[in-house]
Design a protein around this motif. Structure first.
Motif, PDB file in Angstrom:
ATOM      1  N   MET A  87      55.068  29.890  37.004  1.00 16.57           N
ATOM      2  CA  MET A  87      54.609  28.671  37.651  1.00 16.57           C
ATOM      3  C   MET A  87      55.777  27.754  37.983  1.00 16.57           C
ATOM      4  O   MET A  87      56.651  27.509  37.141  1.00 16.57           O
ATOM      5  CB  MET A  87      53.617  27.910  36.756  1.00 16.57           C
ATOM      6  N   SER A  88      55.783  27.222  39.206  1.00 19.91           N
ATOM      7  CA  SER A  88      56.791  26.243  39.605  1.00 19.91           C
ATOM      8  C   SER A  88      56.461  24.896  38.985  1.00 19.91           C
ATOM      9  O   SER A  88      55.349  24.677  38.484  1.00 19.91           O
ATOM     10  CB  SER A  88      56.829  26.116  41.129  1.00 19.91           C
ATOM     11  N   TRP A  89      57.414  23.976  39.042  1.00 16.89           N
ATOM     12  CA  TRP A  89      57.142  22.622  38.543  1.00 16.89           C
ATOM     13  C   TRP A  89      55.984  21.987  39.294  1.00 16.89           C
ATOM     14  O   TRP A  89      55.137  21.309  38.703  1.00 16.89           O
ATOM     15  CB  TRP A  89      58.384  21.745  38.685  1.00 16.89           C
ATOM     16  N   TYR A 276      55.533  15.879  48.085  1.00 14.62           N
ATOM     17  CA  TYR A 276      56.343  14.773  48.585  1.00 14.62           C
ATOM     18  C   TYR A 276      57.518  14.536  47.642  1.00 14.62           C
ATOM     19  O   TYR A 276      57.415  14.776  46.436  1.00 14.62           O
ATOM     20  CB  TYR A 276      55.516  13.478  48.646  1.00 14.62           C
ATOM     21  N   ASP A 277      58.622  14.056  48.194  1.00 16.76           N
ATOM     22  CA  ASP A 277      59.711  13.581  47.351  1.00 16.76           C
ATOM     23  C   ASP A 277      59.295  12.272  46.702  1.00 16.76           C
ATOM     24  O   ASP A 277      58.436  11.541  47.221  1.00 16.76           O
ATOM     25  CB  ASP A 277      60.990  13.376  48.169  1.00 16.76           C
ATOM     26  N   ILE A 297      47.781  16.921  45.753  1.00 20.17           N
ATOM     27  CA  ILE A 297      49.011  16.333  46.281  1.00 20.17           C
ATOM     28  C   ILE A 297      49.966  16.144  45.103  1.00 20.17           C
ATOM     29  O   ILE A 297      49.556  15.666  44.041  1.00 20.17           O
ATOM     30  CB  ILE A 297      48.718  14.987  46.965  1.00 20.17           C
ATOM     31  N   VAL A 298      51.216  16.541  45.290  1.00 21.15           N
ATOM     32  CA  VAL A 298      52.196  16.519  44.208  1.00 21.15           C
ATOM     33  C   VAL A 298      53.434  15.744  44.660  1.00 21.15           C
ATOM     34  O   VAL A 298      53.840  15.830  45.823  1.00 21.15           O
ATOM     35  CB  VAL A 298      52.585  17.954  43.779  1.00 21.15           C
ATOM     36  N   VAL A 299      54.032  15.021  43.726  1.00 16.09           N
ATOM     37  CA  VAL A 299      55.303  14.334  43.964  1.00 16.09           C
ATOM     38  C   VAL A 299      56.380  14.996  43.130  1.00 16.09           C
ATOM     39  O   VAL A 299      56.206  15.186  41.923  1.00 16.09           O
ATOM     40  CB  VAL A 299      55.198  12.831  43.629  1.00 16.09           C
ATOM     41  N   ARG A 300      57.467  15.382  43.774  1.00 16.89           N
ATOM     42  CA  ARG A 300      58.614  15.987  43.089  1.00 16.89           C
ATOM     43  C   ARG A 300      59.537  14.869  42.618  1.00 16.89           C
ATOM     44  O   ARG A 300      60.044  14.096  43.423  1.00 16.89           O
ATOM     45  CB  ARG A 300      59.347  16.927  44.037  1.00 16.89           C
ATOM     46  N   VAL A 301      59.725  14.751  41.310  1.00 12.54           N
ATOM     47  CA  VAL A 301      60.540  13.669  40.750  1.00 12.54           C
ATOM     48  C   VAL A 301      61.978  14.136  40.644  1.00 12.54           C
ATOM     49  O   VAL A 301      62.275  15.057  39.877  1.00 12.54           O
ATOM     50  CB  VAL A 301      60.004  13.249  39.370  1.00 12.54           C
TER      51      VAL A 301
END
Length: 301
Positions: A87-89, A276-277, A297-301
């Protein structure tokens, strides 16, 4: 609710917590609703779920993660779920809240079995998509409602057996046709009070109704007591608002035992709508509020 980027001190973990270097965070509609997860008041760090590395050990974890819209956040040890290697982040961040809610309502409370019929209203929502994917992984046949034809087409390619295009309480007839007049075994109601009575109508003998959301904002509905009585129905709510840590922990343990192997084997994976970034978090919020997404929807931190 408005979003603003600020500097904040790194939090310090308590005895039953761990400091997580956040790699990705999932968005949930309830965070942005007036009656949702984020209460009005003083400024606070947003976010409710995420995935990252435990500071000091490098262990990959996902789970309930308050204040996950930040570089570092505190996770209760009881909420931590190991992230499978495949699994990816972003996938890990899209999994915890929706799939634990789904585990709660399909398995713990709903008792969904292979070959049973599952009806999901608002099937294109985050929880709706997760219910579809988990239902298919459990061997159920799934009916889903949505007002958007293109969303139903996409979900049909992911296993949705009977797509019904509607936002109205008018899906009883196609549900009965699909089930040979017997009705469904379990309903997941994401929509709310406006379709509650129709959900009751669609249930078969010993059917179960899970109330998990109210996208329509309608908090009251008519109850058919005769149907409840004669069909031996069971109605239950799915919420963590009043649960304590130990009660949530039972669901975490069950999810880890029963669902995590399905993720590790590639038999179950979240549907990610868009990543999203971190700097683009306001745009991610706008996409969710516009109801333009299918899945998480995911935000990459």
């Amino acid at each position: 609710m408005s979003l603003e980027l600020r500097e904040a001190p790194q939090p310090r973990p308590g005895p039953d917590q761990m400091l997580v270097r956040v790699r990705a965070a999932g968005l949930n509609r309830g965070e942005f609703l007036k009656h949702g997860l984020t209460k009005p008041g003083a400024a606070k760090i947003g976010g409710t779920e995420g995935a990252g590395e435990v500071e000091g050990t490098g262990q990959r974890v996902m789970g309930r993660l308050p204040s996950s819209f930040a570089e570092y956040a505190l996770m209760d040890k009881a909420d931590a779920v190991p992230v499978p290697a495949n699994m990816s982040w972003e996938e890990a961040a899209a999994t915890p809240l929706t799939f634990m809610v789904v585990y709660d309502m399909l398995v713990q409370q709903g008792g969904l079995k292979k070959d049973e019929w599952l009806l999901v209203t608002g099937v294109s929502s985050g929880v709706g998509v997760a219910a579809l994917l988990a239902g298919k992984a459990l061997g159920a046949q799934v009916i889903g409602t949505s007002g958007a034809e293109e969303k139903l087409q996409r979900l049909s390619s992911l296993g949705l057996d009977v797509p019904i295009r509607t936002r109205q309480p008018d899906f009883h007839d196609p549900v009965m046709k699909a089930t040979g007049g017997k009705g469904v075994n379990l309903v997941v109601n994401n929509v709310g009070g406006s379709v509650f009575a129709e959900c009751i109508r669609c249930l078969g003998y010993e059917g179960r109704l899970a109330t998990v959301g109210y996208l329509d904002g309608v908090m009251k509905a008519e109850m058919d007591i005769e149907a409840l009585h004669s069909k031996r129905l069971r109605l239950f709510g799915v919420s963590n608002k009043m649960r304590n840590g130990a009660q949530r922990g039972v669901t975490v343990q069950g999810f880890t035992r029963d669902f995590l192997p399905l993720f590790a084997a590639g038999k179950l994976k979240p549907l990610i709508d868009k990543v999203y970034d971190f700097a683009d978090l306001p745009a991610a919020k706008d996409r969710m509020q516009a109801d333009a997404h299918v899945g998480k929807i995911v935000v990459r931190v």
